[in-house]
Design a protein around this motif. Structure first.
Motif, mmCIF file in Angstrom:
data_model
loop_
_atom_site.group_PDB
_atom_site.id
_atom_site.type_symbol
_atom_site.label_atom_id
_atom_site.label_comp_id
_atom_site.label_asym_id
_atom_site.label_seq_id
_atom_site.Cartn_x
_atom_site.Cartn_y
_atom_site.Cartn_z
ATOM 1 N N VAL A 51 14.879 62.313 16.285
ATOM 2 C CA VAL A 51 15.219 62.581 17.672
ATOM 3 C C VAL A 51 14.717 61.449 18.567
ATOM 4 O O VAL A 51 15.418 60.975 19.469
ATOM 5 C CB VAL A 51 14.636 63.940 18.103
ATOM 6 C CG1 VAL A 51 14.777 64.116 19.619
ATOM 7 C CG2 VAL A 51 15.341 65.065 17.375
ATOM 8 N N THR A 52 13.464 61.026 18.313
ATOM 9 C CA THR A 52 12.899 59.937 19.115
ATOM 10 C C THR A 52 13.723 58.665 18.965
ATOM 11 O O THR A 52 14.005 57.956 19.942
ATOM 12 C CB THR A 52 11.446 59.672 18.695
ATOM 13 O OG1 THR A 52 10.689 60.876 18.860
ATOM 14 C CG2 THR A 52 10.833 58.573 19.546
ATOM 15 N N SER A 67 17.153 59.255 20.688
ATOM 16 C CA SER A 67 16.993 59.280 22.144
ATOM 17 C C SER A 67 16.671 57.895 22.681
ATOM 18 O O SER A 67 17.192 57.470 23.720
ATOM 19 C CB SER A 67 15.885 60.265 22.534
ATOM 20 O OG SER A 67 16.200 61.573 22.112
ATOM 21 N N SER A 105 11.656 56.387 27.811
ATOM 22 C CA SER A 105 11.474 56.669 26.387
ATOM 23 C C SER A 105 10.101 57.266 26.111
ATOM 24 O O SER A 105 9.950 58.204 25.319
ATOM 25 C CB SER A 105 11.660 55.374 25.587
ATOM 26 O OG SER A 105 12.952 54.869 25.750
ATOM 27 N N LEU A 113 10.036 60.872 27.222
ATOM 28 C CA LEU A 113 10.728 61.752 26.287
ATOM 29 C C LEU A 113 9.900 61.931 25.016
ATOM 30 O O LEU A 113 9.797 63.044 24.475
ATOM 31 C CB LEU A 113 12.106 61.160 25.951
ATOM 32 C CG LEU A 113 12.983 61.992 25.014
ATOM 33 C CD1 LEU A 113 13.255 63.361 25.611
ATOM 34 C CD2 LEU A 113 14.285 61.259 24.725
ATOM 35 N N ILE A 167 17.649 69.899 20.635
ATOM 36 C CA ILE A 167 17.448 68.460 20.816
ATOM 37 C C ILE A 167 18.616 67.685 20.227
ATOM 38 O O ILE A 167 19.090 66.701 20.805
ATOM 39 C CB ILE A 167 16.113 68.025 20.188
ATOM 40 C CG1 ILE A 167 14.952 68.636 20.985
ATOM 41 C CG2 ILE A 167 15.994 66.510 20.165
ATOM 42 C CD1 ILE A 167 13.587 68.317 20.447
ATOM 43 N N ALA A 199 21.097 65.123 22.091
ATOM 44 C CA ALA A 199 21.450 63.796 21.588
ATOM 45 C C ALA A 199 22.966 63.624 21.538
ATOM 46 O O ALA A 199 23.500 62.564 21.889
ATOM 47 C CB ALA A 199 20.834 63.581 20.209
ATOM 48 N N ALA A 230 24.178 63.174 25.003
ATOM 49 C CA ALA A 230 23.857 61.825 25.478
ATOM 50 C C ALA A 230 24.889 60.819 24.998
ATOM 51 O O ALA A 230 25.263 59.893 25.722
ATOM 52 C CB ALA A 230 22.458 61.423 25.021
ATOM 53 N N PHE A 287 17.644 67.371 31.397
ATOM 54 C CA PHE A 287 18.770 66.574 30.904
ATOM 55 C C PHE A 287 20.022 66.878 31.727
ATOM 56 O O PHE A 287 20.805 65.969 32.047
ATOM 57 C CB PHE A 287 19.010 66.889 29.429
ATOM 58 C CG PHE A 287 19.950 65.932 28.750
ATOM 59 C CD1 PHE A 287 19.484 64.804 28.111
ATOM 60 C CD2 PHE A 287 21.314 66.146 28.776
ATOM 61 C CE1 PHE A 287 20.345 63.918 27.497
ATOM 62 C CE2 PHE A 287 22.184 65.264 28.174
ATOM 63 C CZ PHE A 287 21.699 64.151 27.522
#
Length: 711
Positions: A41-42, A45, A180, A183, A224, A228, A231, A259
């Motif tokens: 996820v990191t 993102s 970043s 998040l 999440i 994503a 996004a 978000f």
């Protein structure tokens, strides 16, 4: 029992140990899965945030550069560095803008937004400068610390210079890293809290562990991953991506709501950028960029359907005079009033599909394509000329400006957008040449006329320095004794290849191009120098010299200081200098004209009103604009013998002018009968071919010395 108990206990311990091992194993697997999910996820993102920031920075830089390039056309063309600086500073104050540079066609810096512009006039030497200067269109360059968008500034096909907008990547990267990091911290907090929950469940059965895993999967990973995916859709330009209904009060719910707010903010920002890019800020009309895109679409549809389109190119007459004399606030007010009149006219005669846009500072374009475009264009042009010719009330003043309109048709005159716009501009220019406040249709002959005019303008630049321009003098006589009392300075152009060029041709070119503001002061200074050398006449009087003054020179406001300087340098007495102004030069703003003429009168200089009677202003203006003399236009003198109306009008002008204490001069006398009629009616002074043709300064001296009284 003890052995059984020991065995059961051991088995229980073993079972518990096994269960604990199983739970620990499950927990280990779950923790590993969670860590992997969090890393995924990191990473996703971070990638999305980077791409969003990069795309936003590029889009925003391009939008700022394009908007600034459009806005700088008029100020750069008129070398209005103050307005250039204001526009540059407004753009440079926006977030993440590192610098804004405006340069000329040679790559020399014109403005960087600072007050003193330390690098003004010097070539730009940074690594990206060469690419920006040589670019013929939009160009994006990038270094390790800046993303630069550069655009040439174009007026039609003429390149005036260029603009460079540098986006500071360091600031953008800092914002990106902050987003970043935020998040990642949120994800880490969520992971930590769930880890604590899982540790509390360590003593539960494997089934509970399985339930927890499922719960985590549903409550954390799935949302999440949904974010994503959303996004990615936002990155692709879909700002209407739906999000699942979320009533949760935990961090994931907060993250989803944040978000959603970010999505809405990006959508609003995109709309705002598009609005700024496609809408004129002052008038709210479609701007040049949006109109050009709409024109391309309309042309494609017209080609497919075989329909005709009409384009009207509208330019406000003498709008620069309002800005120069009343200020830009008054100019904006006048512009908004014009926009309202144009909009009303388009609504009245343009049809439902008419498209109105502001094309430049005081230029507007109207595209028609409904029904018979040619008939509709003529009807709309008639309405525009009538409505825009009415006076405006600006800051308590009544201003007359009007508009010049060029009309061109598709596909009759052009097959593409660029040519159509060029033809409309040419036709509009011809309307200005025809006297302004009118409209003209484009014809192919106009192209040749424009080429000839451009060539003549190029030749006229430097003609004075090359000795091609010289002064001649039209003697002026007193009617009662035909005594020479003065002379009108006339400018003549002897071109080495084209021969003698009539003043009616090149003076108009000088007026329209602005060269008259350079040539006029030279003529005034030369006339004063030569007149100062003339001897006194036989009766001891000194002859005066009259010099024509351009409306541009009057509106500039610097005429009194120029006259004072010329008199000082030449030594000519102020009473021997007469300045000739046309009626149209003072009608537009009588208050300003009266102030300037009052300054000139205080120096002793006399002012005459030239071509009197042709400006439709009447003698009422003489009460508000103080003049010493009026010149009856030669058109009235020529027809006095044949037309009783001209004779009566001439008689009335002489009588009313004398009643106001104003001297009357008649020009264009070519017959003795005309001279006799004027003498009978008390005309004071006269000039014309019957009395004397234009002569050189040397001949004027000879005429003075022998007391010449005319032919």
């Amino acid at each position: 029992m003890r052995r059984l108990g020991s065995g059961m206990q051991a088995r229980f311990v073993l079972a518990m140990g096994g269960a604990i091992l199983v739970v620990v194993a499950i927990l280990g697997v779950l923790l590993g899965r969670q860590a992997a999910t969090q890393r995924e996820v990191t990473r996703l993102s971070g990638t999305v945030i980077h791409e969003l920031f990069d795309r936003s920075t590029r889009s925003r830089g391009e939008a700022i550069a394009r908007e600034l390039a459009d806005a700088l056309v008029n100020p750069l063309y008129y070398n209005d560095l103050e307005q250039v600086g204001a526009l540059v500073r407004n753009s440079a104050r926006q977030d993440a803008v590192g610098y804004v540079l405006v340069f000329d066609t040679e790559g020399r810096l014109l403005h960087d937004g600072s007050v003193e512009v330390p690098g003004y006039g010097r070539p730009m030497t940074d690594p990206l400068a060469a690419g920006a200067v040589s670019a013929t269109g939009a160009r994006v360059q990038e270094s390790h610390d800046v993303l630069e968008n550069s655009l040439p500034i174009m007026l039609g096909k003429q390149r005036l210079g260029g603009v460079r907008v540098g986006m500071a990547l360091e600031q953008v990267q800092a914002l990106e890293a902050q987003a970043s990091q935020g998040l990642a911290q949120r994800l880490e907090q969520v992971g930590t809290r769930h880890l604590g929950w899982l540790l509390l469940m360590l003593g539960l059965l494997a089934a509970i562990g399985v339930v927890v895993i499922v719960y985590v999967q549903r409550m954390l990973v799935t949302p999440i991953r949904g974010l994503a995916m959303a996004a990615r859709q936002i990155e692709a330009g879909d700002y209407q991506v739906p999000l699942r209904e979320n009533d949760r009060d935990d961090e994931v719910g907060e993250l989803v709501r944040a978000f959603a707010r970010m999505r809405d903010a990006i959508a609003r920002h995109d709309r705002d950028v598009r609005h700024m890019a496609y809408t004129d800020a002052l008038t709210g009309l479609t701007n040049r960029l949006a109109f050009r895109e709409a024109l391309d679409h309309r042309l494609m549809a017209a080609r497919a359907s075989g329909h005709r389109l009409a384009l009207l190119f509208v330019d406000i007459d003498d709008f620069k005079r309002v800005n120069d004399t009343l200020g830009h606030e008054a100019g904006d007010e006048a512009l908004l009033q014009f926009v309202q009149r144009i909009s009303d006219a388009v609504a009245q005669a343009g049809g439902d599909e008419a498209l109105l846009a502001r094309f430049g500072g005081d230029e507007f374009v109207i595209l028609l394509g409904e029904g018979d475009a040619a008939v509709q264009a003529r009807a709309l042009a008639d309405v525009l000329v009538r409505e825009l010719g009415k006076p405006l009330m600006v800051q308590g003043r009544e201003l007359y400006m009007g508009a010049s309109i060029g009309v061109t048709l598709f596909p009759d005159d052009a097959a593409d957008a660029t040519t159509l716009l060029k033809n409309g501009d040419i036709a509009m220019y011809q309307a200005k040449m025809a006297g302004k406040n009118c409209y003209r249709y484009y014809s192919r002959a106009m192209d040749h006329a424009v080429e000839r005019r451009v060539h003549m303008e190029q030749e006229l630049r430097g003609a004075w320095e090359r000795g091609e321009l010289r002064l001649a003098y039209q003697p002026i006589f007193r009617t009662r004794d035909r005594r020479l009392v003065g002379a009108e300075a006339l400018l003549r152009w002897q071109h080495p290849a084209l021969g003698t060029i009539p003043p009616s041709v090149f003076i108009d070119v000088a007026e329209q191009s602005g060269l008259i503001e350079v040539i006029g002061p030279k003529v005034l200074r030369a006339a004063c120098m030569e007149a100062a050398q003339w001897p006194r006449s036989v009766d001891g009087e000194g002859l005066f010299v009259s010099v024509n003054v351009s409306p541009r020179q009057l509106r500039g406001g610097e005429l009194p200081s120029l006259v004072a300087q010329c008199l000082l340098e030449s030594g000519l007495p102020a009473a021997r200098l007469h300045l000739e102004l046309t009626e149209t030069a003072v009608i537009g703003d009588e208050l300003l004209a009266a102030q300037l003429l009052d300054k000139l009168h205080r120096t002793g200089v006399k002012v005459w009103l030239d071509d009197f009677g042709t400006g439709f202003s009447g003698l009422s203006h003489l009460r508000q604009v103080p003049v010493d003399g009026v010149k009856i236009d030669k058109s009235f003198v020529a027809d006095m013998q044949r037309d009783p109306d001209d004779l009566a009008l001439t008689t009335a002008i002489i009588a009313m002018a004398h009643a106001l204490g104003i001297t009357v001069v008649a020009e264009g006398i070519e017959q003795q009968a005309q001279f006799d009629l004027l003498c009978q009616r008390g005309c004071d002074l006269a000039q014309g071919y019957w009395l004397s043709r234009p002569v050189t300064a040397t001949t004027i001296v000879q005429m003075i010395e022998k007391g010449d009284g005319g032919d």
